[in-house]
Design a protein around this motif. Sequence first.
Motif: not given
Length: 514
Positions: A165-166, A143-144, A205-206, A186-188
């Motif tokens: 997903a970033d 997640v990022g 995730t970080d 792609w994800a916001d």
Amino acid sequence: MERLLQEAGADSRRLRHALTLLCEGRWWKLADLVRASATSRRTIEALLRELPLERSGDTFRVPLAHTHAFQDLFAVAPPPEDPVAHLLPHYSGVLDRLSALVAGAPRARHVLDHVAATPETVLRRALLLGARFWLPGARLLCVGDHDLTSLAVKLVRPETEVTVADIDERVLAYIDEQRLGVRTRWADLRLGLPASARTHDLALTDPPYTPEGVGLFVARAVEGLKDDGRVVLAYGAGERMPMLAFKVQQALADLNLAYEAIYPDFNRYYGAEAIGSAADLYILRPTTKTRPAVTSRLSRQSTAIYTQGPQAIENAQKGISASERGISDFEPDLLVGEWPKDLTQPRVKLPTWLAKPYAATPGRVAVALPPGMEAALPRLLLATRASRVRVLGAALPPLPDVLPDVLSAVYTTSADEEELDAVRLPEPGDPAARVLRRILDNGHAKLANTWREALIAAARDQGTTLTKNDARALIREAAPWSDDLTVLEAPLHRLSALPDAVTATVTSLTGTTP
């Protein structure tokens, strides 16, 4: 020196460790000493003021002639044990590869709170995942991933299925360039998690180190998990900010997660010296009460989650609603985003707009775009078949910076700093352009499925027959990345490659056996 350590009490362990490093004869830069000791810059600077130092350029150490005076103050025991330190010597080649990858990665973006993890850190994350969980055949969601942990996992355990997903298009393109088999989306995360980024065994995730950022990223990580999955979280506040750590942990507690493990100072960074260039690694397990809590948390989501830039948390109360100016001459049938309550048109929230097709097909749509969310602009335009779309924002960037060339197959656009107008083009006549347009007109549908049906229709127009299996084969050859994602999830570099890939499949129809 003794007075400083006495004032620090039990927490003088950090200072003693840094003192030991300074007395070993090695020359240190301030940032390197902060990272090696996992101690905040302010605390290290307080230590250095009390020591006799010799300097060489921007490096320093305690002179060897003075080190004996401090021997009784050393931390004779090493820091808490690294759970995977014994594995590192077996992966020296992987570490060399990761060092090159991290060095060549896109530069950090301060508005996204990027701070790069060291190559050793991303390798150790991959090794810890492999030591604690069974990775062959497992599905991992990053997640990022500015840190490139996805690449480390694929290098250590290539049989793991990894998805990233970033929001950063540069990161997604860079990961794809390595051709290690990582799926990119792609994800916001303020607007949602891609539908194809669900049902994973593990999520790592970080996130931005704010309560809002950690709460959002972890909530999305949970959305991406199976019921028995785990969330692996990197988070640190430093020894000087226990209240910030408490607020973040309270955000985690609100999600009803169980703590399975916390590895202190596991992550190290190039930067983030205020928190010692270090962060702990949490392993979190969802409970039966987690998913309802996640749903509740996301229903209250604010767009402000960062520490810097237009979406910094201190800007959360400044308001992002669009004014009625800009639509008085437009007469929209539908409002998307946050608008003044006195406007009478039907309205839909931005996350809903991107998550599913709107029930009707409005002729004119007005979109209020919050500052700092310009990366979503191409998707907001591709989420509708409206004849005209007007986007209002506080400071829209130049169109070439945010709109890919492929959008010219759907819209003609014009813009100034606060307003963008997009007018839908008529249906094209060229077969390849028609197939491309059908794909782009169905942004919420699986890209490969729409492509397949459009190819079959194109073959029929040419008087030939194309089976579904033949169409799938053509698509996989031209765009092997296209399975199981939608146009709205696709990174821009994939959308930019779409026209040539579509042309290749349409050209191949002439060689298809009827």
